[in-house]
Design a protein around this motif. Sequence first.
Motif, PDB file in Angstrom:
ATOM      1  N   GLY A 417       0.813  -1.210   0.000  1.00 54.23           N
ATOM      2  CA  GLY A 417       0.000   0.000   0.000  1.00 54.23           C
ATOM      3  C   GLY A 417       0.847   1.260   0.000  1.00 54.23           C
ATOM      4  N   PRO A 418       0.283   2.401  -0.394  1.00 53.31           N
ATOM      5  CA  PRO A 418      -1.071   2.599  -0.910  1.00 53.31           C
ATOM      6  C   PRO A 418      -1.193   2.085  -2.342  1.00 53.31           C
ATOM      7  N   TYR A 419      -2.412   2.141  -2.893  1.00 53.99           N
ATOM      8  CA  TYR A 419      -2.718   1.409  -4.116  1.00 53.99           C
ATOM      9  C   TYR A 419      -3.101   2.315  -5.289  1.00 53.99           C
ATOM     10  N   LEU A 420      -3.159   1.692  -6.451  1.00 52.20           N
ATOM     11  CA  LEU A 420      -3.284   2.292  -7.769  1.00 52.20           C
ATOM     12  C   LEU A 420      -1.956   2.966  -8.102  1.00 52.20           C
ATOM     13  N   HIS A 421      -1.756   3.327  -9.345  1.00 49.64           N
ATOM     14  CA  HIS A 421      -0.440   3.775  -9.796  1.00 49.64           C
ATOM     15  C   HIS A 421       0.026   5.058  -9.136  1.00 49.64           C
ATOM     16  N   ASP A 422      -0.917   5.877  -8.621  1.00 50.79           N
ATOM     17  CA  ASP A 422      -0.517   7.129  -7.984  1.00 50.79           C
ATOM     18  C   ASP A 422      -0.733   7.133  -6.475  1.00 50.79           C
ATOM     19  N   GLY A 423      -1.131   5.996  -5.902  1.00 49.27           N
ATOM     20  CA  GLY A 423      -1.288   5.907  -4.465  1.00 49.27           C
ATOM     21  C   GLY A 423      -2.531   6.572  -3.919  1.00 49.27           C
ATOM     22  N   ARG A 424      -3.538   6.789  -4.747  1.00 48.74           N
ATOM     23  CA  ARG A 424      -4.739   7.487  -4.285  1.00 48.74           C
ATOM     24  C   ARG A 424      -5.622   6.627  -3.377  1.00 48.74           C
ATOM     25  N   LEU A 425      -5.446   5.295  -3.411  1.00 50.03           N
ATOM     26  CA  LEU A 425      -6.267   4.390  -2.612  1.00 50.03           C
ATOM     27  C   LEU A 425      -5.440   3.885  -1.430  1.00 50.03           C
ATOM     28  N   LEU A 426      -5.843   4.217  -0.220  1.00 46.63           N
ATOM     29  CA  LEU A 426      -5.020   3.953   0.952  1.00 46.63           C
ATOM     30  C   LEU A 426      -5.115   2.515   1.448  1.00 46.63           C
ATOM     31  N   THR A 427      -6.233   1.849   1.220  1.00 44.74           N
ATOM     32  CA  THR A 427      -6.421   0.484   1.719  1.00 44.74           C
ATOM     33  C   THR A 427      -6.964  -0.411   0.608  1.00 44.74           C
ATOM     34  N   LEU A 428      -6.922  -1.721   0.846  1.00 46.47           N
ATOM     35  CA  LEU A 428      -7.513  -2.665  -0.099  1.00 46.47           C
ATOM     36  C   LEU A 428      -9.023  -2.502  -0.166  1.00 46.47           C
ATOM     37  N   ALA A 429      -9.644  -2.106   0.953  1.00 49.25           N
ATOM     38  CA  ALA A 429     -11.087  -1.846   0.929  1.00 49.25           C
ATOM     39  C   ALA A 429     -11.411  -0.670   0.021  1.00 49.25           C
ATOM     40  N   ASP A 430     -10.554   0.353   0.009  1.00 47.51           N
ATOM     41  CA  ASP A 430     -10.729   1.468  -0.931  1.00 47.51           C
ATOM     42  C   ASP A 430     -10.632   0.981  -2.375  1.00 47.51           C
ATOM     43  N   ALA A 431      -9.650   0.106  -2.624  1.00 52.29           N
ATOM     44  CA  ALA A 431      -9.458  -0.404  -3.980  1.00 52.29           C
ATOM     45  C   ALA A 431     -10.682  -1.189  -4.452  1.00 52.29           C
ATOM     46  N   VAL A 432     -11.267  -1.985  -3.560  1.00 54.89           N
ATOM     47  CA  VAL A 432     -12.462  -2.762  -3.928  1.00 54.89           C
ATOM     48  C   VAL A 432     -13.633  -1.813  -4.235  1.00 54.89           C
ATOM     49  N   GLU A 433     -13.817  -0.776  -3.438  1.00 53.92           N
ATOM     50  CA  GLU A 433     -14.890   0.196  -3.705  1.00 53.92           C
ATOM     51  C   GLU A 433     -14.668   0.904  -5.033  1.00 53.92           C
TER      52      GLU A 433
END
Length: 458
Positions: A417-433
């Motif tokens: 973490g954080p996620y997506l190529h620019d780090g905009r998603l802080l958790t895996l739960a954010d990524a799923v949403e």
Amino acid sequence: MKNKILVSFILAFSLQAHQSAAQVPTSYSPVVDKEPFEAVKKRLSQQKPQAEERFRKLLNERYDLADRPIPNINMTRGKKIQGGVRVKLPRNVTWDQLANMAPDEIKQKNLWPAGFYPLPHELHQEGGMLFPQFHIDRMRQQEKRDLARFDISYQLPDHFLPEYPPAIFLTTRPDLGDVSKGQVVTNDNFYELFNGILNPKQLEGLRLLVRPTMQQQFNATADRRSERPSLGVTCFDCHVNGHTNAATHLVGDIRPQENRRRIDTPSLRGVNIQRLFGSQRALKTIEDFSEFEQRAAYFDGDPVIAAKKGVTILERGSEVHTMSEFQALLDFPPAPKLDVFGRLDPAKASDAELRGEQLFHGKARCATCHIPPYYTDNLMHDLQAHRFYQPRNILGRLTVPEGPIKTFPLRGIKESGPYLHDGRLLTLADAVEFFNLVLGTKLTEAEKADVVAFLLAL
């Protein structure tokens, strides 16, 4: 009198020409220093508190930044993993309501969650490499190198970042487990740690990966952003121990500045099974990536400024080769619940993880791109997230269409973490949403929780 008029005309014309030239878009960075270093340092140091406050305000508007780890789930060396959806919803709307709206409706009603917009750099008009404070502190202590900038500092909270130092696993010596021995691998200790484990070529490649070389903000010229002339940065300053510390900078291959994208440093674990390198550059080999980084990415893709600041030209047949040979040994962390095909072993997995796996390969459509055993298709895909929002400027970053993004492997994802190529998603739960909206899969709350449970087992 005529001479005075002529001089005034020439001066006015020169000023207008200069102003016009300044407004013409250019692909190049300024080479000639027009302001003494001490004046630049004083001016940018004075602006630093305001710039950092603006970014902190943006983070707090977007996210719940509290330290709330998931119980009983840790990274390899024990760091807790943050849980829960941290992206804040717009007022008077729920995730289920958003999931049942068409992209145009979300766009027209301005309901796209703020945390799903692209994340800018802490100082987007400047960009450049930016390191978490814990890494700056360690390099001061261990190598007497200073990676602090006087114009800006890293702002994402430490508890959302990978553990430090991360473990190192080698494809050639899985029997050894974590070979880092809890240390940050640098020029000071790489030989001591790896002599007798690596062959001479691999050891030489590792030496080059921990060797400082000049970079846009860290160099010896007057337009640097370090207080003192710098020896530069190493590959492992961002890819610590062949993994990542979530250091950031901006892509070097896009112009103008407002269109450049923040980069969340990807892990080098598992590069041996990858066929594309860089989130959008689509470089075809790890050799290409290693050479590209030092020739171009270190200097915002500008060979002119690179020549000024001191670019290190790597020799392809020996230096690049040995660097790549070591990187190809970096393995994913063990996943004891996965079988030889990268699927869950029913005898070891929980009911939630098994349900999540079924959703991952079915309703959630994750496996369309993230294919076992390493959970990547080695392709690029355009998520077309711009369908959901109007273009806007976020602290200097324009939210224009982003184009295709590499499918990163999901093995060991809980440690990256954080996620997506620019780090905009802080958790895996954010990524799923995020993907529930982008892909239109309409998962229930229980289903989303099961998918997260599966991701944590990879």
